[in-house]
Write a protein that holds these residues in place. Structure first.
Motif, PDB file in Angstrom:
ATOM      1  N   ASP A 121       0.880  -1.255  -0.036  1.00  0.00           N
ATOM      2  CA  ASP A 121      -0.118   0.143  -0.005  1.00  0.00           C
ATOM      3  C   ASP A 121       0.759   1.245  -0.072  1.00  0.00           C
ATOM      4  O   ASP A 121       0.536   2.041  -0.730  1.00  0.00           O
ATOM      5  CB  ASP A 121      -1.135  -0.058   1.231  1.00  0.00           C
ATOM      6  CG  ASP A 121      -0.369  -0.366   2.457  1.00  0.00           C
ATOM      7  OD1 ASP A 121       0.903  -0.528   2.488  1.00  0.00           O
ATOM      8  OD2 ASP A 121      -1.070  -0.516   3.627  1.00  0.00           O
ATOM      9  N   THR A 122       1.987   1.221   0.751  1.00  0.00           N
ATOM     10  CA  THR A 122       2.628   2.579   0.830  1.00  0.00           C
ATOM     11  C   THR A 122       3.486   2.578  -0.437  1.00  0.00           C
ATOM     12  O   THR A 122       3.617   3.626  -0.985  1.00  0.00           O
ATOM     13  CB  THR A 122       3.619   2.332   2.308  1.00  0.00           C
ATOM     14  OG1 THR A 122       4.258   1.233   2.025  1.00  0.00           O
ATOM     15  CG2 THR A 122       2.747   2.693   3.258  1.00  0.00           C
ATOM     16  N   ALA A 123       4.261   1.469  -0.947  1.00  0.00           N
ATOM     17  CA  ALA A 123       4.718   1.371  -2.084  1.00  0.00           C
ATOM     18  C   ALA A 123       3.835   2.037  -3.275  1.00  0.00           C
ATOM     19  O   ALA A 123       4.406   3.065  -4.035  1.00  0.00           O
ATOM     20  CB  ALA A 123       5.282  -0.072  -2.581  1.00  0.00           C
ATOM     21  N   HIS A 124       2.639   1.580  -3.417  1.00  0.00           N
ATOM     22  CA  HIS A 124       1.641   1.965  -4.442  1.00  0.00           C
ATOM     23  C   HIS A 124       1.478   3.552  -4.396  1.00  0.00           C
ATOM     24  O   HIS A 124       1.337   4.083  -5.408  1.00  0.00           O
ATOM     25  CB  HIS A 124       0.444   1.174  -4.616  1.00  0.00           C
ATOM     26  CG  HIS A 124       0.428   0.095  -5.427  1.00  0.00           C
ATOM     27  ND1 HIS A 124       1.238  -1.339  -4.816  1.00  0.00           N
ATOM     28  CD2 HIS A 124       0.206  -0.564  -6.495  1.00  0.00           C
ATOM     29  CE1 HIS A 124       1.322  -2.066  -5.606  1.00  0.00           C
ATOM     30  NE2 HIS A 124       0.673  -1.889  -6.811  1.00  0.00           N
ATOM     31  N   LEU A 125       1.249   4.029  -3.101  1.00  0.00           N
ATOM     32  CA  LEU A 125       0.865   5.448  -3.074  1.00  0.00           C
ATOM     33  C   LEU A 125       2.039   6.172  -3.349  1.00  0.00           C
ATOM     34  O   LEU A 125       1.999   7.151  -4.203  1.00  0.00           O
ATOM     35  CB  LEU A 125       0.625   5.533  -1.447  1.00  0.00           C
ATOM     36  CG  LEU A 125      -0.635   5.718  -0.694  1.00  0.00           C
ATOM     37  CD1 LEU A 125      -0.695   5.429   0.678  1.00  0.00           C
ATOM     38  CD2 LEU A 125      -1.635   6.506  -1.630  1.00  0.00           C
ATOM     39  N   ASN A 126       3.448   5.891  -3.158  1.00  0.00           N
ATOM     40  CA  ASN A 126       4.602   6.483  -3.548  1.00  0.00           C
ATOM     41  C   ASN A 126       4.745   6.505  -5.038  1.00  0.00           C
ATOM     42  O   ASN A 126       4.817   7.371  -5.814  1.00  0.00           O
ATOM     43  CB  ASN A 126       5.916   5.747  -3.031  1.00  0.00           C
ATOM     44  CG  ASN A 126       6.795   6.914  -2.817  1.00  0.00           C
ATOM     45  OD1 ASN A 126       6.670   8.133  -2.381  1.00  0.00           O
ATOM     46  ND2 ASN A 126       8.101   6.461  -3.226  1.00  0.00           N
TER      47      ASN A 126
END
Length: 514
Positions: free
Chosen positions: A59-64
């Protein structure tokens, strides 16, 4: 020609060297002619999904990757999972990305954080039994539970004075005690109240599942019981720009309209939060058995701007899109499992090499093949996409990358960078030409041999004039970087170098908006 970006993300594709693969990574050991052809015709590099040395979540990777700094916008993964599963989220709701797990009630130890990946039949039944469960000490709190994929479900609590500033109940590792939820700040009354709600909910779910006939039947069958739901990643929904919290994807990126095909609920939830159009494709399940052919067909159809197929279900209005995002999940699951027994079951279902038996912990050549097979299925799916889009009416640039590394030996996300390739289909077409003979892929169930695309043959340089050869060489040199394979160590030599994931959308903008 109208410019388009075809973004294909292979979840958890990165790995580390494995002795059984002659000290190659699974990606390096796999047979990936289409990925290699794109790497040869494009530019390559290594990417740290969030930052160097950080083992991040999807999730954090995709947001970034989508251009949203998770340090600013991330509020827990539970809301993404719930939205992607189909639970609506209102301001003040708190949601959890949850696992069906196995608990030893005598010791309060979580024996298995994933009771079983094969929950497609019983998962919806158990979720229906838990949906609306009552909490005697909190009669003003409503509970909603909905099945997601495999062992996962989404849990949402709704009521007054709730906060996501609490811990979840997941110990993160098997054979550790169940965590009791606590407030990050004991002086925050909403957080203290919410932690108490979560702890009562966890106990109520455990009691309901223990008494459920499905678990009695699983005990009789010698299977792991699913007598607990781990409440993970408590989070509140991020609101898009109309609520003055998060700008939509199109507003943040110069009006670029994007659609997403992502059966994994948490990734779908990220896309929905950012206002990307979500297309749900029958058979695209987000697990080992996901139908890659159906995903490839729907992806190309939508990117070409054709009317939606009757079987599709879109979460937002459809229209011309400049970017399509296609998420592939199964490879990450195989690394998380690190389990030869699960790999054996898949190999027996999909491979001719599978007449074997091996004790737990021992990988035979067929088991090693199985890990590669998942990557090879993704490569053949990419071949379907290339075969259709290369002769289409649009100027398409292909992006292929992962969101994090998930080494098989670690069974979790790690901090190694992932390989990235960027290739205009025009460059691919100049170097390769279609051939008549179709290649066969007998061990992949959902890519029938009759529809398996050929890898185009290299052009006949001898048939070109001197000037044509010079022009062709110049055109290819403008994009290629000498890398001839898609893989961790090959990408190291690419022209893109090593960069943070926040740069990806700048590349997309450069392709679409310049």
């Amino acid at each position: 020609m109208v410019k388009k970006v075809a973004w294909i993300l292979i979840d958890g594709v990165g790995d580390i060297q494995i002795p059984e693969f002659d000290n190659r990574t699974p990606l390096e050991a796999a047979d990936t002619p289409f990925l290699d052809a794109l790497a040869e015709c494009g530019m390559n590099g290594l990417m740290d999904p969030v930052e160097t040395g950080l083992a991040c979540g999807s999730d954090t990777a995709h947001l970034n990757l989508f251009g949203y700094d998770p340090r600013v916008y991330y509020r827990g993964r539970g809301a993404f999972e719930s939205m992607g599963s189909g639970l609506d989220m209102e301001p003040g709701d708190i949601a959890f990305k949850s696992n069906f797990a196995t608990l030893d009630p005598a010791t309060n130890v979580v024996l298995l954080r994933r009771a079983d990946r094969n929950f497609e039949e019983i998962g919806p039944i158990l979720c229906a039994a838990l949906n609306g469960i009552k909490l005697p000490n909190f009669p003003d709190v409503e509970v909603a539970v909905k099945y997601a994929t495999e062992h996962r479900c989404a849990v949402r609590i709704r009521g007054p004075n709730l906060s996501d500033q609490i811990t979840g109940t997941d110990p993160l590792v098997d054979n550790l005690p169940l965590i009791r939820s606590e407030a990050f700040d004991p002086a925050n009354p909403a957080a203290v109240r919410t932690a108490a709600v979560v702890n009562e909910l966890s106990a109520a779910i455990q009691a309901a599942l223990t008494a459920h006939p499905i678990n009695a039947a699983r005990v009789q069958a010698g299977k792991n019981v699913a007598n607990l739901v781990l409440l993970r990643g408590p989070g509140e929904r991020l609101r898009v720009c109309r609520c003055h919290r998060v700008p939509s994807f199109a507003e943040r990126h110069g009006g670029i309209r994007a659609f997403m095909i992502a059966p994994t609920a948490i990734i779908a939830g990220v896309g929905m939060t950012l206002g990307m159009d979500l297309i749900k494709v029958p058979g695209a399940s987000g697990d080992y058995h996901s139908n890659y052919t159906a995903k490839a067909q729907a992806f190309c159809h939508a990117l070409e701007g054709l009317p939606p197929l009757p079987a599709w279900r879109a979460e937002a209005d459809e229209g011309p899109h400049q970017m399509g995002f296609l998420h592939l999940k199964g490879i990450d699951d195989s690394s998380h499992d690190g389990n030869p027994a699960l790999k054996t079951a898949l190999a027996r279902a999909t491979s001719r090499e599978s007449n074997f038996s091996s004790p737990p912990g021992i990988e035979t050549p067929a088991l090693q093949r199985d890990r590669r097979e998942l990557i090879e299925r993704a490569d053949r799916m990419l071949g379907l996409v290339l075969n259709r889009l290369q002769d289409g009416p649009h100027d398409v640039t292909v992006f292929v990358l992962g969101d994090h590394s998930t080494p098989c030996c670690v069974k979790d996300h790690s901090c190694e960078p992932v390989p990235v390739l960027v290739c205009p289909l025009a460059s691919f077409k100049r170097r390769y030409r279609a051939v008549a003979a179709l290649q066969l892929l007998s061990h992949t169930r959902d890519l029938p041999a009759a529809h398996y695309p050929p890898l185009p043959a290299a052009p006949d340089q001898a048939a070109e004039s001197d000037r044509a050869r010079h022009v062709l060489h110049h055109q290819l040199a403008s994009w290629t970087d000498g890398v001839v394979r898609y893989g961790e160590r090959y990408a190291h030599a690419g022209r893109l170098g090593r960069f943070p994931g926040s740069e990806i959308m700048r590349m997309v903008e450069a392709v679409l908006l310049d």
